[in-house]
Design a protein around this motif. Structure first.
Motif, PDB file in Angstrom:
ATOM      1  N   ARG A 161       0.856  -1.169   0.000  1.00  0.00           N
ATOM      2  CA  ARG A 161       0.000   0.000   0.000  1.00  0.00           C
ATOM      3  C   ARG A 161       0.899   1.227   0.000  1.00  0.00           C
ATOM      4  O   ARG A 161       1.613   1.500   0.969  1.00  0.00           O
ATOM      5  N   CYS A 162       0.862   1.961  -1.093  1.00  0.00           N
ATOM      6  CA  CYS A 162       1.747   3.109  -1.222  1.00  0.00           C
ATOM      7  C   CYS A 162       1.353   4.203  -0.221  1.00  0.00           C
ATOM      8  O   CYS A 162       0.189   4.334   0.152  1.00  0.00           O
ATOM      9  N   GLY A 163       2.339   4.980   0.161  1.00  0.00           N
ATOM     10  CA  GLY A 163       2.108   6.071   1.101  1.00  0.00           C
ATOM     11  C   GLY A 163       2.290   5.687   2.547  1.00  0.00           C
ATOM     12  O   GLY A 163       2.035   6.500   3.436  1.00  0.00           O
ATOM     13  N   GLN A 164       2.716   4.461   2.808  1.00  0.00           N
ATOM     14  CA  GLN A 164       2.946   4.022   4.178  1.00  0.00           C
ATOM     15  C   GLN A 164       4.404   4.303   4.570  1.00  0.00           C
ATOM     16  O   GLN A 164       5.313   4.080   3.775  1.00  0.00           O
ATOM     17  N   TRP A 165       4.601   4.780   5.783  1.00  0.00           N
ATOM     18  CA  TRP A 165       5.945   5.090   6.284  1.00  0.00           C
ATOM     19  C   TRP A 165       6.130   4.387   7.627  1.00  0.00           C
ATOM     20  O   TRP A 165       5.982   4.985   8.691  1.00  0.00           O
ATOM     21  N   PRO A 166       6.466   3.102   7.617  1.00  0.00           N
ATOM     22  CA  PRO A 166       6.595   2.364   8.879  1.00  0.00           C
ATOM     23  C   PRO A 166       7.793   2.799   9.717  1.00  0.00           C
ATOM     24  O   PRO A 166       7.785   2.611  10.933  1.00  0.00           O
ATOM     25  N   THR A 167       8.811   3.384   9.095  1.00  0.00           N
ATOM     26  CA  THR A 167       9.980   3.842   9.837  1.00  0.00           C
ATOM     27  C   THR A 167      10.328   5.257   9.386  1.00  0.00           C
ATOM     28  O   THR A 167      10.017   5.669   8.257  1.00  0.00           O
ATOM     29  N   ASP A 168      11.009   5.997  10.274  1.00  0.00           N
ATOM     30  CA  ASP A 168      11.448   7.345   9.951  1.00  0.00           C
ATOM     31  C   ASP A 168      12.670   7.302   9.047  1.00  0.00           C
ATOM     32  O   ASP A 168      13.485   6.381   9.109  1.00  0.00           O
ATOM     33  N   LEU A 169      12.777   8.327   8.185  1.00  0.00           N
ATOM     34  CA  LEU A 169      13.954   8.406   7.328  1.00  0.00           C
ATOM     35  C   LEU A 169      15.211   8.728   8.135  1.00  0.00           C
ATOM     36  O   LEU A 169      16.293   8.239   7.837  1.00  0.00           O
ATOM     37  N   ALA A 170      15.082   9.568   9.139  1.00  0.00           N
ATOM     38  CA  ALA A 170      16.228   9.932   9.986  1.00  0.00           C
ATOM     39  C   ALA A 170      15.696  10.220  11.382  1.00  0.00           C
ATOM     40  O   ALA A 170      15.377  11.355  11.725  1.00  0.00           O
ATOM     41  N   SER A 171      15.566   9.193  12.171  1.00  0.00           N
ATOM     42  CA  SER A 171      15.012   9.349  13.514  1.00  0.00           C
ATOM     43  C   SER A 171      16.046   9.961  14.435  1.00  0.00           C
ATOM     44  O   SER A 171      17.237   9.627  14.386  1.00  0.00           O
ATOM     45  N   GLY A 172      15.593  10.854  15.267  1.00  0.00           N
ATOM     46  CA  GLY A 172      16.500  11.470  16.232  1.00  0.00           C
ATOM     47  C   GLY A 172      16.649  10.673  17.502  1.00  0.00           C
ATOM     48  O   GLY A 172      17.608  10.879  18.261  1.00  0.00           O
ATOM     49  N   SER A 173      15.739   9.749  17.761  1.00  0.00           N
ATOM     50  CA  SER A 173      15.795   8.973  18.999  1.00  0.00           C
ATOM     51  C   SER A 173      16.558   7.670  18.853  1.00  0.00           C
ATOM     52  O   SER A 173      16.859   7.022  19.847  1.00  0.00           O
ATOM     53  N   SER A 174      16.845   7.250  17.596  1.00  0.00           N
ATOM     54  CA  SER A 174      17.579   6.009  17.382  1.00  0.00           C
ATOM     55  C   SER A 174      18.390   6.145  16.091  1.00  0.00           C
ATOM     56  O   SER A 174      18.297   7.147  15.382  1.00  0.00           O
ATOM     57  N   VAL A 175      19.144   5.117  15.791  1.00  0.00           N
ATOM     58  CA  VAL A 175      19.963   5.119  14.578  1.00  0.00           C
ATOM     59  C   VAL A 175      19.351   4.228  13.500  1.00  0.00           C
ATOM     60  O   VAL A 175      20.024   3.899  12.523  1.00  0.00           O
ATOM     61  N   ASP A 176      18.089   3.848  13.654  1.00  0.00           N
ATOM     62  CA  ASP A 176      17.451   2.960  12.680  1.00  0.00           C
ATOM     63  C   ASP A 176      17.364   3.617  11.304  1.00  0.00           C
ATOM     64  O   ASP A 176      17.541   2.968  10.284  1.00  0.00           O
ATOM     65  N   GLY A 177      17.057   4.916  11.267  1.00  0.00           N
ATOM     66  CA  GLY A 177      16.915   5.609   9.992  1.00  0.00           C
ATOM     67  C   GLY A 177      18.216   6.085   9.401  1.00  0.00           C
ATOM     68  O   GLY A 177      18.211   6.729   8.342  1.00  0.00           O
ATOM     69  N   TRP A 178      19.324   5.795  10.034  1.00  0.00           N
ATOM     70  CA  TRP A 178      20.623   6.253   9.554  1.00  0.00           C
ATOM     71  C   TRP A 178      21.278   5.252   8.601  1.00  0.00           C
ATOM     72  O   TRP A 178      22.358   5.513   8.085  1.00  0.00           O
ATOM     73  N   GLU A 179      20.681   4.110   8.390  1.00  0.00           N
ATOM     74  CA  GLU A 179      21.250   3.118   7.496  1.00  0.00           C
ATOM     75  C   GLU A 179      21.104   3.569   6.047  1.00  0.00           C
ATOM     76  O   GLU A 179      20.075   4.118   5.652  1.00  0.00           O
ATOM     77  N   ASN A 180      22.116   3.326   5.272  1.00  0.00           N
ATOM     78  CA  ASN A 180      22.128   3.737   3.871  1.00  0.00           C
ATOM     79  C   ASN A 180      21.380   2.699   3.033  1.00  0.00           C
ATOM     80  O   ASN A 180      21.962   1.968   2.239  1.00  0.00           O
ATOM     81  N   LYS A 181      20.047   2.652   3.197  1.00  0.00           N
ATOM     82  CA  LYS A 181      19.203   1.702   2.495  1.00  0.00           C
ATOM     83  C   LYS A 181      18.017   2.438   1.872  1.00  0.00           C
ATOM     84  O   LYS A 181      17.630   3.497   2.337  1.00  0.00           O
ATOM     85  N   PRO A 182      17.437   1.899   0.810  1.00  0.00           N
ATOM     86  CA  PRO A 182      16.229   2.523   0.255  1.00  0.00           C
ATOM     87  C   PRO A 182      15.096   2.519   1.276  1.00  0.00           C
ATOM     88  O   PRO A 182      14.859   1.516   1.949  1.00  0.00           O
ATOM     89  N   TYR A 183      14.425   3.646   1.408  1.00  0.00           N
ATOM     90  CA  TYR A 183      13.316   3.706   2.359  1.00  0.00           C
ATOM     91  C   TYR A 183      12.153   2.857   1.856  1.00  0.00           C
ATOM     92  O   TYR A 183      12.045   2.536   0.677  1.00  0.00           O
ATOM     93  N   TRP A 184      11.258   2.494   2.767  1.00  0.00           N
ATOM     94  CA  TRP A 184      10.237   1.480   2.486  1.00  0.00           C
ATOM     95  C   TRP A 184       9.348   1.891   1.328  1.00  0.00           C
ATOM     96  O   TRP A 184       8.992   1.069   0.478  1.00  0.00           O
ATOM     97  N   ASN A 185       8.964   3.138   1.231  1.00  0.00           N
ATOM     98  CA  ASN A 185       8.009   3.597   0.227  1.00  0.00           C
ATOM     99  C   ASN A 185       8.655   3.894  -1.124  1.00  0.00           C
ATOM    100  O   ASN A 185       7.970   4.275  -2.064  1.00  0.00           O
ATOM    101  N   PHE A 186       9.965   3.701  -1.248  1.00  0.00           N
ATOM    102  CA  PHE A 186      10.678   4.053  -2.471  1.00  0.00           C
ATOM    103  C   PHE A 186      10.204   3.191  -3.646  1.00  0.00           C
ATOM    104  O   PHE A 186      10.227   1.963  -3.585  1.00  0.00           O
ATOM    105  N   GLY A 187       9.761   3.826  -4.724  1.00  0.00           N
ATOM    106  CA  GLY A 187       9.349   3.127  -5.933  1.00  0.00           C
ATOM    107  C   GLY A 187       7.970   2.518  -5.894  1.00  0.00           C
ATOM    108  O   GLY A 187       7.538   1.908  -6.883  1.00  0.00           O
ATOM    109  N   CYS A 188       7.232   2.676  -4.816  1.00  0.00           N
ATOM    110  CA  CYS A 188       5.916   2.035  -4.711  1.00  0.00           C
ATOM    111  C   CYS A 188       4.941   2.619  -5.727  1.00  0.00           C
ATOM    112  O   CYS A 188       4.239   1.881  -6.420  1.00  0.00           O
TER     113      CYS A 188
END
Length: 247
Positions: A161-188
């Motif tokens: 389902r396009c338009g879903q953002w399960p994770t932040d692109l760059a979260s300030g509270s953790s380093v989860d969004g700091w990985e150099n990977k395509p974000y979930w909604n990319f190309g949907c």
């Protein structure tokens, strides 16, 4: 004597420093020599086809029309839509064509009056077979209710389902969004549009069979070559001066 004995040690130390300096200078050049074989894992090798794959499933192709009857005849817009729908059914559809008329509301009588014209438009579009007519309840009578056509076919779609953002692109509270990977909604969205715009979803698996060659054009080219003429086609295009129109 002590000065004479220390001289060789100083010369040996100087040679060692020169060797180390040469090695330090040639190290970058050695790295450049293998630049075409460098492999990096900083970017995950995943594209939109892996993130949001297009799948072929058995489903139904739908068409909603707002039919109007004028003097007992179907309006031209609806007639053209239904004829095109019938052509698509003839090429890719199977089974029955289902027509669902709205039940309740001000559009019920007009939908039933348009049914004979809809049947004629299907026949004009090349559809052959049984037409299943049913009704569906209108939830809000104040809104316009369409007539719904559908038939069974192979449908291209994606499960995401396009338009879903399960994770932040760059979260300030953790380093989860700091990985150099395509974000979930990319190309949907692009994958969804590609699936929706494909006329025959089977083309995503493999190409269709070649059509027969144009024997007339082939014979014309062979005759031109035998006569010593250019077998090409001269297209005469007459351009008009847009600025001179109306003068």
């Amino acid at each position: 004597m002590s000065q004479l004995r220390s001289a060789p040690r100083r010369n040996s130390s100087a040679r060692k420093w020169r060797v180390m300096l040469l090695l330090a200078l040639t190290a970058p050049l050695a790295a450049c020599g293998g630049a075409d074989r460098i492999v990096t894992s900083s970017v995950e090798p995943r594209d939109v086809r892996a993130l949001h794959p297009i799948e072929l499933t058995r489903g139904r192709v739908n068409l909603d029309v707002m039919a109007e009857t004028r003097g007992g005849e179907l309006d031209p817009r609806t007639r053209a839509q239904v004829r095109q729908f019938a052509g698509q059914y003839r090429a890719n559809g199977s089974g029955d064509i289902a027509i669902a008329l709205p039940q309740g509301g001000p559009g019920e009588a007009e939908a039933r009056a348009a049914l004979p014209g809809l049947r004629r438009a299907l026949v004009a579009g090349g559809a052959r077979g049984y037409v299943l007519v049913s009704t569906y309840p209108v939830a809000n009578p104040s809104l316009a209710s369409p007539i719904r056509f559908s038939y069974a076919s192979v449908v291209a779609q994606i499960r995401s389902r396009c338009g879903q953002w399960p994770t932040d692109l760059a979260s300030g509270s953790s380093v989860d969004g700091w990985e150099n990977k395509p974000y979930w909604n990319f190309g949907c969205a692009s994958q969804q549009m590609l699936a929706a715009q494909t006329a025959d979803p089977r083309d995503l698996i493999g190409p269709a069979a070649d059509t027969p060659a144009d024997s007339h054009m082939r014979g014309r080219a062979i005759d031109a070559v035998r006569a010593g003429k250019d077998p090409g086609t001269d297209w005469l295009v007459q351009n008009s001066n847009i600025g001179g129109l109306g003068n």
